[in-house]
Design an enzyme around this catalytic site. Structure first.
Site, PDB file in Angstrom:
ATOM      1  N   VAL A 177      38.323  46.029  39.365  1.00  0.00           N
ATOM      2  CA  VAL A 177      38.691  44.696  39.836  1.00  0.00           C
ATOM      3  C   VAL A 177      37.703  44.193  40.887  1.00  0.00           C
ATOM      4  O   VAL A 177      37.143  43.111  40.766  1.00  0.00           O
ATOM      5  CB  VAL A 177      40.128  44.705  40.407  1.00  0.00           C
ATOM      6  CG1 VAL A 177      40.406  43.446  41.197  1.00  0.00           C
ATOM      7  CG2 VAL A 177      41.108  44.797  39.260  1.00  0.00           C
ATOM      8  N   ARG A 228      41.771  55.231  30.941  1.00  0.00           N
ATOM      9  CA  ARG A 228      42.978  55.525  31.725  1.00  0.00           C
ATOM     10  C   ARG A 228      44.233  55.207  30.906  1.00  0.00           C
ATOM     11  O   ARG A 228      44.357  54.130  30.367  1.00  0.00           O
ATOM     12  CB  ARG A 228      42.949  54.746  33.049  1.00  0.00           C
ATOM     13  CG  ARG A 228      41.850  55.252  33.983  1.00  0.00           C
ATOM     14  CD  ARG A 228      41.789  54.471  35.279  1.00  0.00           C
ATOM     15  NE  ARG A 228      41.304  53.117  35.098  1.00  0.00           N
ATOM     16  CZ  ARG A 228      41.191  52.226  36.090  1.00  0.00           C
ATOM     17  NH1 ARG A 228      41.522  52.561  37.319  1.00  0.00           N
ATOM     18  NH2 ARG A 228      40.733  51.013  35.843  1.00  0.00           N
ATOM     19  N   THR A 232      47.339  45.325  42.975  1.00  0.00           N
ATOM     20  CA  THR A 232      48.723  45.065  42.545  1.00  0.00           C
ATOM     21  C   THR A 232      49.655  45.913  43.402  1.00  0.00           C
ATOM     22  O   THR A 232      49.482  47.133  43.492  1.00  0.00           O
ATOM     23  CB  THR A 232      48.875  45.440  41.055  1.00  0.00           C
ATOM     24  OG1 THR A 232      47.926  44.685  40.310  1.00  0.00           O
ATOM     25  CG2 THR A 232      50.280  45.156  40.561  1.00  0.00           C
ATOM     26  N   CYS A 239      47.260  49.966  34.134  1.00  0.00           N
ATOM     27  CA  CYS A 239      48.242  49.157  34.870  1.00  0.00           C
ATOM     28  C   CYS A 239      49.599  48.946  34.226  1.00  0.00           C
ATOM     29  O   CYS A 239      50.599  48.928  34.935  1.00  0.00           O
ATOM     30  CB  CYS A 239      47.610  47.808  35.216  1.00  0.00           C
ATOM     31  SG  CYS A 239      46.246  48.001  36.370  1.00  0.00           S
ATOM     32  N   PHE A 240      49.674  48.751  32.920  1.00  0.00           N
ATOM     33  CA  PHE A 240      50.975  48.391  32.329  1.00  0.00           C
ATOM     34  C   PHE A 240      52.059  49.407  32.717  1.00  0.00           C
ATOM     35  O   PHE A 240      53.104  49.043  33.244  1.00  0.00           O
ATOM     36  CB  PHE A 240      50.874  48.287  30.802  1.00  0.00           C
ATOM     37  CG  PHE A 240      50.363  46.959  30.301  1.00  0.00           C
ATOM     38  CD1 PHE A 240      49.957  45.970  31.182  1.00  0.00           C
ATOM     39  CD2 PHE A 240      50.297  46.689  28.945  1.00  0.00           C
ATOM     40  CE1 PHE A 240      49.488  44.739  30.730  1.00  0.00           C
ATOM     41  CE2 PHE A 240      49.831  45.473  28.463  1.00  0.00           C
ATOM     42  CZ  PHE A 240      49.423  44.506  29.354  1.00  0.00           C
TER      43      PHE A 240
HETATM   44  P1  NAD Z   1      39.638  51.553  40.620  1.00  0.00           P
HETATM   45  O1  NAD Z   1      40.169  52.920  40.764  1.00  0.00           O
HETATM   46  O2  NAD Z   1      38.654  51.242  39.544  1.00  0.00           O
HETATM   47  O3  NAD Z   1      38.950  51.078  41.998  1.00  0.00           O
HETATM   48  C1  NAD Z   1      39.507  51.260  43.238  1.00  0.00           C
HETATM   49  C2  NAD Z   1      38.377  51.591  44.214  1.00  0.00           C
HETATM   50  O4  NAD Z   1      38.918  51.649  45.538  1.00  0.00           O
HETATM   51  C3  NAD Z   1      37.721  52.956  43.956  1.00  0.00           C
HETATM   52  O5  NAD Z   1      36.332  52.783  43.766  1.00  0.00           O
HETATM   53  C4  NAD Z   1      38.043  53.762  45.226  1.00  0.00           C
HETATM   54  O6  NAD Z   1      37.005  54.659  45.589  1.00  0.00           O
HETATM   55  C5  NAD Z   1      38.219  52.660  46.248  1.00  0.00           C
HETATM   56  N1  NAD Z   1      38.985  53.059  47.425  1.00  0.00           N
HETATM   57  C6  NAD Z   1      40.159  53.749  47.481  1.00  0.00           C
HETATM   58  N2  NAD Z   1      40.545  53.895  48.765  1.00  0.00           N
HETATM   59  C7  NAD Z   1      39.612  53.272  49.537  1.00  0.00           C
HETATM   60  C8  NAD Z   1      39.459  53.074  50.945  1.00  0.00           C
HETATM   61  N3  NAD Z   1      40.367  53.541  51.799  1.00  0.00           N
HETATM   62  N4  NAD Z   1      38.368  52.419  51.371  1.00  0.00           N
HETATM   63  C9  NAD Z   1      37.450  51.938  50.498  1.00  0.00           C
HETATM   64  N5  NAD Z   1      37.544  52.081  49.168  1.00  0.00           N
HETATM   65  C10 NAD Z   1      38.612  52.742  48.688  1.00  0.00           C
HETATM   66  O7  NAD Z   1      40.910  50.605  40.492  1.00  0.00           O
HETATM   67  P2  NAD Z   1      40.979  49.164  39.798  1.00  0.00           P
HETATM   68  O8  NAD Z   1      41.183  49.330  38.327  1.00  0.00           O
HETATM   69  O9  NAD Z   1      39.850  48.332  40.306  1.00  0.00           O
HETATM   70  O10 NAD Z   1      42.351  48.626  40.390  1.00  0.00           O
HETATM   71  C11 NAD Z   1      42.463  48.244  41.743  1.00  0.00           C
HETATM   72  C12 NAD Z   1      43.762  47.468  41.915  1.00  0.00           C
HETATM   73  O11 NAD Z   1      43.719  46.285  41.094  1.00  0.00           O
HETATM   74  C13 NAD Z   1      45.015  48.211  41.456  1.00  0.00           C
HETATM   75  O12 NAD Z   1      46.075  47.862  42.314  1.00  0.00           O
HETATM   76  C14 NAD Z   1      45.284  47.680  40.062  1.00  0.00           C
HETATM   77  O13 NAD Z   1      46.651  47.736  39.722  1.00  0.00           O
HETATM   78  C15 NAD Z   1      44.834  46.250  40.187  1.00  0.00           C
HETATM   79  N6  NAD Z   1      44.397  45.609  38.936  1.00  0.00           N
HETATM   80  C16 NAD Z   1      43.592  46.281  38.064  1.00  0.00           C
HETATM   81  C17 NAD Z   1      43.131  45.646  36.904  1.00  0.00           C
HETATM   82  C18 NAD Z   1      42.238  46.349  35.911  1.00  0.00           C
HETATM   83  O14 NAD Z   1      41.952  45.773  34.871  1.00  0.00           O
HETATM   84  N7  NAD Z   1      41.773  47.553  36.159  1.00  0.00           N
HETATM   85  C19 NAD Z   1      43.468  44.307  36.669  1.00  0.00           C
HETATM   86  C20 NAD Z   1      44.273  43.639  37.607  1.00  0.00           C
HETATM   87  C21 NAD Z   1      44.729  44.306  38.738  1.00  0.00           C
HETATM   88  C1  UGA Z   2      46.295  43.950  31.400  1.00  0.00           C
HETATM   89  C2  UGA Z   2      46.666  42.456  31.471  1.00  0.00           C
HETATM   90  O1  UGA Z   2      46.385  41.852  30.215  1.00  0.00           O
HETATM   91  C3  UGA Z   2      45.891  41.757  32.578  1.00  0.00           C
HETATM   92  O2  UGA Z   2      46.322  40.411  32.684  1.00  0.00           O
HETATM   93  C4  UGA Z   2      46.132  42.481  33.900  1.00  0.00           C
HETATM   94  O3  UGA Z   2      45.373  41.896  34.932  1.00  0.00           O
HETATM   95  C5  UGA Z   2      45.730  43.934  33.748  1.00  0.00           C
HETATM   96  O4  UGA Z   2      46.498  44.539  32.668  1.00  0.00           O
HETATM   97  C6  UGA Z   2      46.024  44.763  34.962  1.00  0.00           C
HETATM   98  O5  UGA Z   2      46.846  44.400  35.779  1.00  0.00           O
HETATM   99  O6  UGA Z   2      45.394  45.817  35.013  1.00  0.00           O
HETATM  100  P1  UGA Z   2      44.306  45.345  30.349  1.00  0.00           P
HETATM  101  O7  UGA Z   2      45.214  46.498  30.590  1.00  0.00           O
HETATM  102  O8  UGA Z   2      42.908  45.424  30.824  1.00  0.00           O
HETATM  103  O9  UGA Z   2      44.932  44.022  31.022  1.00  0.00           O
HETATM  104  O10 UGA Z   2      44.251  45.033  28.780  1.00  0.00           O
HETATM  105  P2  UGA Z   2      45.243  44.318  27.752  1.00  0.00           P
HETATM  106  O11 UGA Z   2      44.444  43.454  26.887  1.00  0.00           O
HETATM  107  O12 UGA Z   2      46.418  43.734  28.401  1.00  0.00           O
HETATM  108  O13 UGA Z   2      45.731  45.548  26.848  1.00  0.00           O
HETATM  109  C7  UGA Z   2      46.590  46.542  27.369  1.00  0.00           C
HETATM  110  C8  UGA Z   2      46.960  47.510  26.261  1.00  0.00           C
HETATM  111  O14 UGA Z   2      47.832  46.889  25.309  1.00  0.00           O
HETATM  112  C9  UGA Z   2      45.756  48.015  25.461  1.00  0.00           C
HETATM  113  O15 UGA Z   2      45.919  49.382  25.161  1.00  0.00           O
HETATM  114  C10 UGA Z   2      45.812  47.185  24.193  1.00  0.00           C
HETATM  115  O16 UGA Z   2      45.202  47.809  23.104  1.00  0.00           O
HETATM  116  C11 UGA Z   2      47.318  47.075  24.004  1.00  0.00           C
HETATM  117  N1  UGA Z   2      47.711  45.902  23.178  1.00  0.00           N
HETATM  118  C12 UGA Z   2      47.463  44.642  23.609  1.00  0.00           C
HETATM  119  C13 UGA Z   2      48.355  46.109  21.957  1.00  0.00           C
HETATM  120  O17 UGA Z   2      48.597  47.260  21.551  1.00  0.00           O
HETATM  121  N2  UGA Z   2      48.719  45.030  21.205  1.00  0.00           N
HETATM  122  C14 UGA Z   2      48.480  43.748  21.611  1.00  0.00           C
HETATM  123  O18 UGA Z   2      48.845  42.809  20.874  1.00  0.00           O
HETATM  124  C15 UGA Z   2      47.831  43.558  22.845  1.00  0.00           C
END
Ligand code: NAD
Ligand code: UGA
Length: 458
Positions: A15, A345, A131, A275-276
């Site tokens: 993110v 993941r 989140t 995340c889900f």
């Molecule tokens: P990530 O694990 O890829 O990244 C998190 C980063 O934070 C890591 O690089 C870690 O080293 C760093 N970190 C942890 N503790 C720290 C500290 N004390 N100081 C500095 N850095 C630190 O995680 P992500 O996938 O980027 O997710 C981050 C947040 O965003 C989560 O809450 C997740 O639910 C939310 N989110 C993720 C997605 C997604 O698609 N991955 C989408 C929307 C929201």
């Molecule tokens: C999801 C949400 O779509 C984002 O809006 C949100 O920000 C994010 O989680 C988060 O909070 O991390 P992401 O997990 O990256 O995004 O991908 P998605 O496209 O939502 O797919 C999630 C999973 O559902 C995947 O394994 C995908 O293959 C599966 N999926 C999706 C299905 O099996 N069927 C579908 O019709 C759609």
């Protein structure tokens, strides 16, 4: 050069990296710095080989890095020099103590809050990008205001909605940007400062403001609703397999109702991603905490169906392949949790691979971007596992191919060739419904799709 604003992001992950690269790209007048405790990650962000694969990200980083986008491990200096601080550290499911397996683990978050408090010498706007459980901002404010320090902190909630694989487009053209704040004079002032940043490229009507608790909760609920749709269609896929209805036809018919909509109705082997599951568990935990057990049970059902769907896939393989997989070579096409990412993941492929190994199958894994992560995920798995780059090589001599990830390339392979090189009778289990089942059947395979009638030669 003097910049108009100095923006910091703590956490350089899936993110933090793309989100801040987008701000830097769209706002050359701002200086954006991303810090992380992981020096390897920062070194990768500063190299030609970025730590995450995301289409379009390389170009965005190349255009901005060392111009107005900077990656660093110096968190303290970052806090001192920036007045707008996004926090996007990870918030995984807690693995210990009260709430283990359900609640969000807020230790990284709290550590960051304390660090911000310790090193701040000027007023800060602190933005929850991670989140978080609803009412976390309250805890954040209490930490930030826990000393006699005369520095002012305003906490905002600005959850991220990007999806991996489409992150750059999601950030450039978001459906909405959500900003939650306290409804005090200072809270609204902080909120406006953040609105102004996004308004550089996001139309104002798409920038939604809300009270801070609504904003925090909306993020959990958005993910819960999306996952619920996947579990709903997956539940129906099981019924389709019993009744000769076709889940794709059902999804099309149902999704054509504009009140329902067609997206997120692709039946699959189950949803994965970081995340889900985590966010629904968090929602369930919160509901139980507030004594809302019926509400908690309702949402827990989404996760139960997701598990059911993954195990059902393995059971279907077992049944189709004469009730034993022992000694059979099975090739998994894809390991990422979805296409166009290397992220594994919570990928359903991890569960399936482990179950196949338990059944003493030999597992061959191929994926264009996720093999390194697959090796890590299966490092302690017992049994015969092979990791092969080329899908034709991977599938050679296999009894079955199972589609785990909907990479476009798997739809474009020569299935007649794959059949020639397969052990007979040969099977395909399409966990993503991306193949033409009739074509695969005609070239010789026994074909099992999700929620469709099997096509077999016996
Ligand atoms: P990530 O694990 O890829 O990244 C998190 C980063 O934070 C890591 O690089 C870690 O080293 C760093 N970190 C942890 N503790 C720290 C500290 N004390 N100081 C500095 N850095 C630190 O995680 P992500 O996938 O980027 O997710 C981050 C947040 O965003 C989560 O809450 C997740 O639910 C939310 N989110 C993720 C997605 C997604 O698609 N991955 C989408 C929307 C929201
Ligand atoms: C999801 C949400 O779509 C984002 O809006 C949100 O920000 C994010 O989680 C988060 O909070 O991390 P992401 O997990 O990256 O995004 O991908 P998605 O496209 O939502 O797919 C999630 C999973 O559902 C995947 O394994 C995908 O293959 C599966 N999926 C999706 C299905 O099996 N069927 C579908 O019709 C759609």
């Amino acid at each position: 050069m003097k910049f108009e604003k100095n923006i910091l992001c703590i956490g350089a992950g899936y993110v933090g990296g793309p989100t801040m690269a987008m701000i830097a790209h769209e706002c050359p007048q701002y200086k954006v710095t991303i810090v992380d405790i992981n020096p390897d990650r920062i070194a990768q962000w500063n190299s030609d080989s970025l730590p995450i694969y995301e289409p379009g990200l390389d170009e965005l980083v190349k255009a901005t890095r060392d111009r107005n986008l900077f990656f660093s491990t110096d968190i303290e200096q970052g806090i001192r020099e920036n007045d707008i601080i996004f926090v996007s550290v990870n918030t995984p499911t807690k693995t210990f103590g009260t709430g283990a397996g359900m609640a969000a683990d807020l230790q990284y978050w709290e550590k960051t809050a304390r660090q911000i408090l310790e090193h701040s010498t000027s007023p800060k706007i602190v933005i929850e990008k991670s989140t978080l459980p609803v009412r976390t901002a309250h805890a954040m404010e209490r930490i930030l205001n826990s000393t006699q320090k005369s520095v002012r902190f305003d906490v905002l909630s600005n959850p991220e909605f990007l999806a991996e694989g489409t992150a750059i487009n999601d950030l450039k053209n978001p459906d909405r940007v959500l900003i939650g704040s306290r409804e005090t004079e200072e809270g609204l002032k902080a909120r406006n400062a953040l609105v102004e940043i996004y308004a550089n490229w996001v139309p104002r009507k798409k920038i939604i403001t809300a009270n801070i608790w609504s904003s925090e909760l909306s993020k959990l609920v958005s993910n819960a609703f999306l996952a619920q749709r996947v579990s709903s269609i997956n539940a129906i896929s099981a019924l389709c397999e019993k009744t000769e209805a076709d889940v794709s036809e059902v999804a099309k018919a149902v999704g054509s109702d504009s009140r329902i909509g067609s997206r997120f109705l692709n039946a699959s082997i189950g949803f994965g991603g970081s995340c889900f599951k985590k966010d629904i568990l968090n929602l369930v935990y919160l509901c139980r905490h507030y004594g809302l057990d019926d509400v908690a049970d309702y949402w827990e059902g989404v996760i139960k169906i997701n598990f059911y769907q993954q195990e059902r896939f393995v059971q279907n393989m077992l049944t189709a392949m004469f009730n034993t997989l022992a000694g059979k070579r099975i090739c998994l096409f894809g390991f990422a949790f979805k296409a166009n990412t290397g992220d594994t993941r919570e990928s359903p492929a991890i569960y399936v691979a482990r179950r196949l190994l338990e059944e003493q199958a030999e597992v061959v894994i191929t994926d264009p971007k996720a093999l390194d992560n697959a090796r890590i995920d299966l490092a302690n798995a017992q049994g015969k596992i092979h990791f092969v780059d080329d899908p034709y090589e991977a599938a050679k001599g296999c009894h079955a191919i199972a589609i785990m990830t909907e990479w476009a390339l798997y739809g474009e392979l020569d299935y007649a060739r794959l059949y020639r090189d397969a052990e007979k009778p040969a099977f395909i289990f399409d966990g993503r419904n991306i193949l033409d089942p009739q074509h695969c059947f005609e070239v010789g395979f026994n074909v099992f799709s999700i929620g469709k009638r099997p096509r077999t030669h016996f």
